[in-house]
Write a protein that holds these residues in place. Structure first.
Motif, PDB file in Angstrom:
ATOM      1  N   ALA A 130      48.348  82.667  20.329  1.00  0.00           N
ATOM      2  CA  ALA A 130      47.385  81.853  20.818  1.00  0.00           C
ATOM      3  C   ALA A 130      46.106  82.616  21.374  1.00  0.00           C
ATOM      4  O   ALA A 130      44.951  82.473  20.814  1.00  0.00           O
ATOM      5  N   PHE A 131      46.408  83.564  22.053  1.00  0.00           N
ATOM      6  CA  PHE A 131      45.213  84.435  22.372  1.00  0.00           C
ATOM      7  C   PHE A 131      44.713  85.307  21.375  1.00  0.00           C
ATOM      8  O   PHE A 131      43.392  85.401  21.237  1.00  0.00           O
ATOM      9  N   ILE A 132      45.637  85.758  20.568  1.00  0.00           N
ATOM     10  CA  ILE A 132      45.202  86.586  19.276  1.00  0.00           C
ATOM     11  C   ILE A 132      44.050  85.604  18.618  1.00  0.00           C
ATOM     12  O   ILE A 132      43.206  86.000  18.030  1.00  0.00           O
ATOM     13  N   GLY A 133      44.724  84.489  18.390  1.00  0.00           N
ATOM     14  CA  GLY A 133      43.968  83.570  17.503  1.00  0.00           C
ATOM     15  C   GLY A 133      42.539  83.214  18.209  1.00  0.00           C
ATOM     16  O   GLY A 133      41.325  82.672  17.387  1.00  0.00           O
ATOM     17  N   PHE A 134      42.708  83.024  19.474  1.00  0.00           N
ATOM     18  CA  PHE A 134      41.640  82.568  20.102  1.00  0.00           C
ATOM     19  C   PHE A 134      40.237  83.770  20.230  1.00  0.00           C
ATOM     20  O   PHE A 134      39.153  83.593  19.873  1.00  0.00           O
ATOM     21  N   PHE A 135      40.798  85.078  20.147  1.00  0.00           N
ATOM     22  CA  PHE A 135      40.091  86.100  20.100  1.00  0.00           C
ATOM     23  C   PHE A 135      39.095  86.016  18.637  1.00  0.00           C
ATOM     24  O   PHE A 135      37.791  86.373  18.413  1.00  0.00           O
ATOM     25  N   ALA A 136      40.032  85.770  17.663  1.00  0.00           N
ATOM     26  CA  ALA A 136      39.442  85.744  16.316  1.00  0.00           C
ATOM     27  C   ALA A 136      38.639  84.626  16.174  1.00  0.00           C
ATOM     28  O   ALA A 136      37.518  84.958  15.353  1.00  0.00           O
ATOM     29  N   LEU A 137      38.819  83.461  16.818  1.00  0.00           N
ATOM     30  CA  LEU A 137      37.761  82.467  16.619  1.00  0.00           C
ATOM     31  C   LEU A 137      36.624  82.616  17.210  1.00  0.00           C
ATOM     32  O   LEU A 137      35.433  82.257  16.611  1.00  0.00           O
ATOM     33  N   ILE A 138      36.554  83.631  18.172  1.00  0.00           N
ATOM     34  CA  ILE A 138      35.391  83.842  19.184  1.00  0.00           C
ATOM     35  C   ILE A 138      34.515  84.672  18.107  1.00  0.00           C
ATOM     36  O   ILE A 138      33.391  84.512  17.964  1.00  0.00           O
ATOM     37  N   ALA A 139      35.058  85.878  17.447  1.00  0.00           N
ATOM     38  CA  ALA A 139      34.459  86.691  16.618  1.00  0.00           C
ATOM     39  C   ALA A 139      33.967  85.935  15.340  1.00  0.00           C
ATOM     40  O   ALA A 139      32.975  86.540  14.842  1.00  0.00           O
ATOM     41  N   GLU A 140      34.330  84.999  14.987  1.00  0.00           N
ATOM     42  CA  GLU A 140      34.017  84.021  13.829  1.00  0.00           C
ATOM     43  C   GLU A 140      33.187  83.234  14.114  1.00  0.00           C
ATOM     44  O   GLU A 140      32.338  83.136  13.201  1.00  0.00           O
ATOM     45  N   VAL A 141      33.299  82.226  15.245  1.00  0.00           N
ATOM     46  CA  VAL A 141      31.956  81.353  15.356  1.00  0.00           C
ATOM     47  C   VAL A 141      31.313  81.456  16.668  1.00  0.00           C
ATOM     48  O   VAL A 141      30.363  80.636  17.137  1.00  0.00           O
ATOM     49  N   GLY A 142      31.545  82.455  17.389  1.00  0.00           N
ATOM     50  CA  GLY A 142      30.676  82.842  18.539  1.00  0.00           C
ATOM     51  C   GLY A 142      31.426  82.071  20.002  1.00  0.00           C
ATOM     52  O   GLY A 142      32.363  81.410  19.822  1.00  0.00           O
ATOM     53  N   PRO A 143      31.029  82.755  21.090  1.00  0.00           N
ATOM     54  CA  PRO A 143      31.867  82.275  22.179  1.00  0.00           C
ATOM     55  C   PRO A 143      31.373  80.795  22.626  1.00  0.00           C
ATOM     56  O   PRO A 143      32.106  80.326  23.683  1.00  0.00           O
ATOM     57  N   VAL A 144      30.421  80.277  22.269  1.00  0.00           N
ATOM     58  CA  VAL A 144      30.154  78.716  22.637  1.00  0.00           C
ATOM     59  C   VAL A 144      30.818  77.882  21.965  1.00  0.00           C
ATOM     60  O   VAL A 144      31.371  76.790  22.352  1.00  0.00           O
ATOM     61  N   ARG A 145      30.806  78.011  20.932  1.00  0.00           N
ATOM     62  CA  ARG A 145      31.650  77.118  19.771  1.00  0.00           C
ATOM     63  C   ARG A 145      33.033  77.158  19.753  1.00  0.00           C
ATOM     64  O   ARG A 145      33.717  76.199  19.702  1.00  0.00           O
ATOM     65  N   ALA A 146      33.736  78.246  19.954  1.00  0.00           N
ATOM     66  CA  ALA A 146      34.862  78.450  20.051  1.00  0.00           C
ATOM     67  C   ALA A 146      35.797  77.570  20.839  1.00  0.00           C
ATOM     68  O   ALA A 146      36.762  76.994  20.543  1.00  0.00           O
TER      69      ALA A 146
END
Length: 302
Positions: free
Chosen positions: A225-241
């Motif tokens: 989950a933490f790995i996925g969350f980092f990838a999501l932040i990189a993909e859509v930005g820290p606000v949308r994630a």
């Protein structure tokens, strides 16, 4: 949002919506301390090779007092409180009450001088969200476990406060430390602290079902989950994630009802949309955030 972003969004909604089901299963035979120790140590073992490969551990060690403080607030306290609360409360209700984090984050921001919280829609969100909590506490929580149910609700409110405070530690004290290093070191430290307690606190004989749930909690809902969350932040930005956190309670409630036969009460039906709408308004003022922001936001890890 890209197709990859939507897939990551869906994955995180599931990975951080399903932990409440696994905790409910694990707590049937494991003590809350054993669940915390198992979850964090398994998560640390999975993340450690990745953190070492990315050279993320050394920067975290240089800030070890604040990394430990983050671990205590984000993991050590919340994980054991959630486990203890789920001895009494249904998993779906637990997931919903933990989702009140944005309400407490808004209050903490207000205490810190963020006057934007007083904007009409955000202030309305605070009121609506806490009304929803009151409806839930006066309904399903009050009829589940009697006084023990009310105590469990208090434990989950404390969890929400901890999850609201933890990002402020990251933003103010760990800004220059790789998140992967902070999380891996925190998981290892929390696991090491809880392991002796887990060994002396009596537990029932572990069943295969509880053991598998504990392992999945550590591997999927913590490390992956933490790995996925980092990838999501990189993909859509820290606000949308972190927007996927509004879907987590839906996943928790549906899984609890379908797989565990948990009852969906009138109080839950009324309180659920109030809590989610209140959290959304309090956090965003009714607007979908853009891709860029000067302040990073974090998600909810049960």
């Amino acid at each position: 949002m890209t197709a990859r972003g939507w897939w990551l969004f869906a994955a995180m909604a599931l990975l951080w919506g399903v932990p409440y089901l696994f905790v409910k299963e694990a707590v049937a035979t494991f003590s809350p301390a054993a669940i915390v120790a198992g979850r964090t140590l398994v998560g640390a073992l999975v993340l450690l090779p990745i953190a070492l490969q990315r050279k993320a551990i050394a920067p975290a060690l240089r800030k070890w007092p604040w990394v430990l403080a983050f671990g205590a607030i984000e993991m050590a306290g919340p994980f054991v409180l959630i486990g203890h609360a789920e001895i009494t409360l249904p998993s779906g209700l637990t997931g919903l009450l933990v989702a009140t984090v944005p309400l407490f984050a808004a209050l903490i921001g207000l205490a810190g001088g963020d006057r934007a919280v007083l904007q009409p829609l955000r202030a309305t969100g605070l009121v609506v969200g806490f009304v929803g909590v009151a409806v839930i506490v006066g309904g399903p929580a009050a009829t589940t476990g009697g006084a023990g149910g009310i105590v469990a609700v208090g434990e989950l409110m404390l969890v929400a406060v901890c999850y609201a405070v933890a990002p402020f530690v990251v933003v103010t004290k760990l800004r220059d430390v790789p998140a992967l290093g902070s999380i891996t070191l925190s998981l290892a430290a929390v696991g090491a602290c809880y392991l002796p307690i887990a060994l002396v606190v009596p537990s029932a004989a572990p069943t295969a079902r509880s053991t598998v749930s504990l392992v999945l909690l550590g591997v999927l809902c913590t490390a992956v989950a933490f790995i996925g969350f980092f990838a999501l932040i990189a993909e859509v930005g820290p606000v949308r994630a972190p927007l996927f956190t509004y879907v987590n309670p839906v996943v928790a409630i549906l899984l609890g009802a379908v797989l565990l036969g948990e009852q969906i009460t009138i109080g839950l039906v009324i309180g659920f949309p109030l809590v989610i709408a209140g959290c959304w308004l309090a956090a965003t003022g009714g607007r979908l955030p853009g891709r860029r922001s000067a302040r990073a936001a974090r998600g909810i890890d049960p």
